[in-house]
Design a protein around this motif. Structure first.
Motif, PDB file in Angstrom:
ATOM      1  N   VAL A  19      16.479  33.333  36.241  1.00 20.38           N
ATOM      2  CA  VAL A  19      15.677  34.285  36.554  1.00 20.38           C
ATOM      3  C   VAL A  19      14.674  34.362  35.531  1.00 20.38           C
ATOM      4  N   HIS A  20      13.212  34.429  35.756  1.00 18.06           N
ATOM      5  CA  HIS A  20      12.175  34.619  34.820  1.00 18.06           C
ATOM      6  C   HIS A  20      10.982  35.191  35.417  1.00 18.06           C
ATOM      7  N   LEU A  21      10.112  35.561  34.593  1.00 19.36           N
ATOM      8  CA  LEU A  21       8.881  36.277  35.085  1.00 19.36           C
ATOM      9  C   LEU A  21       7.794  35.378  35.394  1.00 19.36           C
ATOM     10  N   ASP A  22       7.028  35.703  36.366  1.00 21.89           N
ATOM     11  CA  ASP A  22       6.119  34.979  36.449  1.00 21.89           C
ATOM     12  C   ASP A  22       4.737  35.738  36.231  1.00 21.89           C
ATOM     13  N   LEU A  23       3.631  35.367  35.442  1.00 24.90           N
ATOM     14  CA  LEU A  23       2.318  35.963  35.037  1.00 24.90           C
ATOM     15  C   LEU A  23       1.215  35.480  35.805  1.00 24.90           C
ATOM     16  N   LEU A  24       0.330  36.192  35.990  1.00 28.29           N
ATOM     17  CA  LEU A  24      -1.005  35.900  36.794  1.00 28.29           C
ATOM     18  C   LEU A  24      -2.328  36.289  35.736  1.00 28.29           C
ATOM     19  N   PRO A  25      -3.267  35.361  35.801  1.00 32.23           N
ATOM     20  CA  PRO A  25      -4.456  36.113  35.047  1.00 32.23           C
ATOM     21  C   PRO A  25      -5.249  36.907  36.107  1.00 32.23           C
ATOM     22  N   TYR A  26      -6.095  37.714  35.524  1.00 29.21           N
ATOM     23  CA  TYR A  26      -6.844  38.456  36.435  1.00 29.21           C
ATOM     24  C   TYR A  26      -8.056  37.806  37.019  1.00 29.21           C
ATOM     25  N   PRO A  27      -8.669  38.041  38.250  1.00 29.31           N
ATOM     26  CA  PRO A  27      -9.697  37.367  38.792  1.00 29.31           C
ATOM     27  C   PRO A  27     -10.782  37.160  37.818  1.00 29.31           C
ATOM     28  N   GLY A  28     -11.117  35.977  37.560  1.00 25.38           N
ATOM     29  CA  GLY A  28     -12.564  35.739  36.791  1.00 25.38           C
ATOM     30  C   GLY A  28     -12.113  35.160  35.395  1.00 25.38           C
ATOM     31  N   ASP A  29     -10.813  35.444  34.789  1.00 27.53           N
ATOM     32  CA  ASP A  29     -10.032  34.911  33.780  1.00 27.53           C
ATOM     33  C   ASP A  29      -9.841  33.552  34.077  1.00 27.53           C
ATOM     34  N   ASP A  30      -9.915  32.494  32.914  1.00 27.75           N
ATOM     35  CA  ASP A  30      -9.832  31.273  32.914  1.00 27.75           C
ATOM     36  C   ASP A  30      -8.186  30.897  32.789  1.00 27.75           C
ATOM     37  N   ALA A  64       7.747  28.815  27.278  1.00 30.11           N
ATOM     38  CA  ALA A  64       8.825  29.387  26.963  1.00 30.11           C
ATOM     39  C   ALA A  64       8.202  30.293  25.886  1.00 30.11           C
ATOM     40  N   ASP A  65       8.770  31.557  25.676  1.00 27.65           N
ATOM     41  CA  ASP A  65       8.419  32.542  24.651  1.00 27.65           C
ATOM     42  C   ASP A  65       9.224  32.081  23.339  1.00 27.65           C
ATOM     43  N   PRO A  66       8.758  32.818  22.270  1.00 26.09           N
ATOM     44  CA  PRO A  66       9.208  32.444  20.961  1.00 26.09           C
ATOM     45  C   PRO A  66      11.059  32.378  20.880  1.00 26.09           C
ATOM     46  N   GLU A  67      11.597  32.957  21.787  1.00 28.53           N
ATOM     47  CA  GLU A  67      13.184  33.059  21.939  1.00 28.53           C
ATOM     48  C   GLU A  67      13.557  32.036  23.005  1.00 28.53           C
ATOM     49  N   GLY A  68      12.736  31.290  23.668  1.00 28.56           N
ATOM     50  CA  GLY A  68      12.934  30.263  24.621  1.00 28.56           C
ATOM     51  C   GLY A  68      13.187  31.010  26.082  1.00 28.56           C
ATOM     52  N   HIS A  69      12.605  32.065  26.396  1.00 24.40           N
ATOM     53  CA  HIS A  69      12.787  32.666  27.821  1.00 24.40           C
ATOM     54  C   HIS A  69      11.708  32.137  28.408  1.00 24.40           C
ATOM     55  N   GLU A  70      12.163  31.363  29.653  1.00 20.82           N
ATOM     56  CA  GLU A  70      11.241  30.795  30.410  1.00 20.82           C
ATOM     57  C   GLU A  70      10.269  31.501  31.108  1.00 20.82           C
ATOM     58  N   PHE A  71       9.003  31.190  31.344  1.00 24.61           N
ATOM     59  CA  PHE A  71       7.996  31.955  32.242  1.00 24.61           C
ATOM     60  C   PHE A  71       6.859  31.026  32.729  1.00 24.61           C
ATOM     61  N   CYS A  72       6.210  31.405  33.609  1.00 23.99           N
ATOM     62  CA  CYS A  72       5.292  30.462  34.352  1.00 23.99           C
ATOM     63  C   CYS A  72       3.787  31.618  34.326  1.00 23.99           C
ATOM     64  N   VAL A  73       2.838  30.775  34.109  1.00 21.33           N
ATOM     65  CA  VAL A  73       1.539  31.306  34.333  1.00 21.33           C
ATOM     66  C   VAL A  73       1.111  30.807  35.650  1.00 21.33           C
ATOM     67  N   LEU A  74       0.768  31.582  36.688  1.00 20.10           N
ATOM     68  CA  LEU A  74       0.398  31.191  37.958  1.00 20.10           C
ATOM     69  C   LEU A  74      -1.151  30.924  37.943  1.00 20.10           C
ATOM     70  N   ALA A  75      -1.440  30.074  39.002  1.00 23.91           N
ATOM     71  CA  ALA A  75      -2.896  30.087  39.311  1.00 23.91           C
ATOM     72  C   ALA A  75      -3.370  31.324  40.241  1.00 23.91           C
ATOM     73  N   SER A  76      -4.396  31.713  40.151  1.00 21.42           N
ATOM     74  CA  SER A  76      -4.839  32.700  41.261  1.00 21.42           C
ATOM     75  C   SER A  76      -5.166  31.928  42.474  1.00 21.42           C
ATOM     76  N   HIS A  77      -4.616  32.432  43.737  1.00 14.84           N
ATOM     77  CA  HIS A  77      -5.192  31.763  45.072  1.00 14.84           C
ATOM     78  C   HIS A  77      -5.328  32.838  46.096  1.00 14.84           C
TER      79      HIS A  77
END
Length: 246
Positions: A193-204, A233-246
């Motif tokens: 189980v992990h978190l998925d993060l997303l940039p805001y519109p217009g952010d690269d 992975a964060d500094p303690e090795g927790h996996e996470f993903c940075v998603l692409a806006s679509h």
């Protein structure tokens, strides 16, 4: 520049079945926009949801092997009767009691049909306005260090930080909390189980990923191949993903 958590990613052998479980457990709807089963508030698929941190169940070929996941959901209740109703409801859906060394506690620890732990909390005033998910809980060794990394990574506000835990929430004061809880557990297998993060519109997205690396994130190769998201992975090795806006 900052990122926002938009969903909790849960790996499952049967993504459709686990997605239906979580939809029923949360009182939300299950959507199948592709190979995954996305669980979010009813009324039609909205992505990203403006308030909720939703659930995305992803099919994988192997079962859970860790004794205990390092990330889990806590469900909110409004009264003792409501807590009992929620526990009975999720058990009827296929949840089973889970024992993770919790001892005598006022919340109920359960596992979904594929063994992913979650808690049904006793009523707490702080979670009155979160929606069905009170908080996403991440086990860690150093909550203060996690607060520094995730506080910079996301645009959420830090509510509390001690040696025992760190708590963040959307700066808008809506949706669930994110808690980093100090535990003795260590990572032994890839996170289920992990978190998925997303940039805001217009952010690269590439700039955001570079910023995360500068904060201490490291690249992660899970055999994902050429995909539009970036696994870190964060500094303690927790996996996470940075998603692409679509």
């Amino acid at each position: 520049m900052a990122l926002r958590p938009v969903q909790v990613n849960i790996k499952a052998l049967d993504a459709s079945a686990v997605g239906r479980f979580w939809a029923e457990a949360l009182g939300w709807s299950a959507y199948s926009p592709g190979v995954t089963t996305y669980v979010g508030p009813g009324g039609g698929l909205v992505w990203p949801d403006p308030v909720a941190v939703c659930v995305d169940v992803v099919p994988v070929p192997g079962p859970k092997t860790a004794t205990k996941n390092r990330v889990h959901l806590d469900l909110a209740t409004t009264s003792a009767a409501h807590q009992a109703e929620v526990v009975a409801h999720v058990k009827a859906l296929g949840a089973t009691p889970a024992h993770v060394g919790q001892g005598e506690v006022p919340w109920t620890v359960l596992a979904d049909p594929e063994g992913n732990e979650f808690c049904v909390l006793e009523p707490r005033e702080i979670y009155r306005d979160t929606g069905p998910i009170a908080r996403v809980v991440v086990d860690c060794a150093d909550p203060r260090a996690m607060a520094r990394f995730w506080g910079e990574a996301m645009d959420w506000a830090l509510h509390e930080v001690t040696d025992a835990h760190a708590v963040l929430r959307s700066v808008k004061g809506v949706g669930p909390y994110l808690e980093f809880l100090r535990t003795p557990d260590v990572k032994t297998v890839p996170d289920r189980v992990h978190l998925d993060l997303l940039p805001y519109p217009g952010d690269d997205k590439a700039a955001e990923v570079a910023r995360l690396r500068a904060l201490g994130a490291t690249d992660l190769d899970l055999g994902q191949g050429d995909v539009p998201w970036t696994c870190l992975a964060d500094p303690e090795g927790h996996e996470f993903c940075v998603l692409a806006s679509h």
